[in-house]
Design an enzyme around this catalytic site. Structure first.
Site, PDB file in Angstrom:
ATOM      1  N   VAL A  11       0.813  -1.225   0.000  1.00  0.00           N
ATOM      2  CA  VAL A  11       0.000   0.000   0.000  1.00  0.00           C
ATOM      3  C   VAL A  11       0.842   1.269   0.000  1.00  0.00           C
ATOM      4  O   VAL A  11       0.295   2.370   0.037  1.00  0.00           O
ATOM      5  CB  VAL A  11      -0.981   0.031   1.199  1.00  0.00           C
ATOM      6  N   SER A  12       2.154   1.141  -0.089  1.00  0.00           N
ATOM      7  CA  SER A  12       3.018   2.315  -0.035  1.00  0.00           C
ATOM      8  C   SER A  12       3.118   3.021  -1.386  1.00  0.00           C
ATOM      9  O   SER A  12       3.415   2.379  -2.395  1.00  0.00           O
ATOM     10  CB  SER A  12       4.428   1.913   0.395  1.00  0.00           C
ATOM     11  N   PRO A  13       2.930   4.352  -1.408  1.00  0.00           N
ATOM     12  CA  PRO A  13       3.125   5.064  -2.662  1.00  0.00           C
ATOM     13  C   PRO A  13       4.582   5.060  -3.114  1.00  0.00           C
ATOM     14  O   PRO A  13       4.870   5.106  -4.315  1.00  0.00           O
ATOM     15  CB  PRO A  13       2.647   6.484  -2.354  1.00  0.00           C
ATOM     16  N   PHE A  14       5.500   4.976  -2.170  1.00  0.00           N
ATOM     17  CA  PHE A  14       6.915   4.947  -2.541  1.00  0.00           C
ATOM     18  C   PHE A  14       7.307   3.585  -3.105  1.00  0.00           C
ATOM     19  O   PHE A  14       8.187   3.489  -3.961  1.00  0.00           O
ATOM     20  CB  PHE A  14       7.781   5.359  -1.348  1.00  0.00           C
TER      21      PHE A  14
END
EC number: 5.99.1.4
Length: 197
Positions: A11-14
């Site tokens: 779920v991390s944008p990075f």
């Protein structure tokens, strides 16, 4: 052959912004990747960090600026306010673990597909139908999500313990031997290390 231990949450944008750069550099450098999904909301408090909701407003604002900058720099679509975020990462993480155990598809593609679904496609990766569709889109039997759930839940918990023990404190995080690299913006340094520069 060098091994890159890749700690991440789907779920991390990075993690999304890392794209396929890790896979491409691993291919160039003759390294293999070990994919290790874990629960960031459990990692942060165990390693001195804070979950996003509890961070100071200045940190939240800076995060949004960084996401916009990196999205533009990399030419990757990114919705700063995705329809389904925050979202439970466990179903996607379990699917990745079960898919790796079952084999038969593109594991790197699967790992990249979940964060892309959140940050660029407006899909809810906590929904069973979405998880199964993404498995199928990456060459896996969608039923592995059901068959491997209990095993995957156990591995997921152990992944968190391993991450804490090995000094992981943020995501994405890459470890080669004793060298640690935090963030998708450190992939060039990771490749330099693998190349012996």
């Amino acid at each position: 052959m060098a091994q890159i231990d890749y700690f991440f949450t789907p779920v991390s944008p990075f993690v999304y912004l890392a794209g396929d750069r890790l896979e491409r550099l691993a291919e160039r450098q003759g390294a293999r990747i070990r994919y290790i999904p874990l629960d960031a909301t459990a990692l942060f408090p165990r390693t001195g960090g804070q979950v996003l909701a509890e961070r100071h407003e200045s940190r939240k604002a800076y995060r949004l600026q960084e996401l916009a900058r990196w999205s533009k720099r990399l030419g990757m679509k990114l919705d700063l306010q995705p329809m389904f975020f925050p979202v439970n990462p466990a179903p996607a993480s379990y699917a990745i673990i079960a898919a790796e155990a079952a084999g038969g598809g593109d594991l790197g593609g699967l790992v990249r597909a979940f964060p892309r679904a959140v940050w660029a496609e407006g899909r809810n990766i906590a929904e069973d139908e979405v998880v199964k569709a993404i498995l199928a889109e990456n060459g896996f039997d969608p039923a592995v999500a059901d068959r491997g759930m209990f095993m995957a839940a156990d591995v997921y918990m152990r992944n968190l313990d391993e991450a804490v023990a090995r000094g992981v404190f943020g995501l994405p995080f890459y470890i080669v031997g004793e060298e640690r690299f935090w963030g998708q913006d450190r992939l060039d340094l990771l490749e330099e290390h693998l190349a012996g520069r």
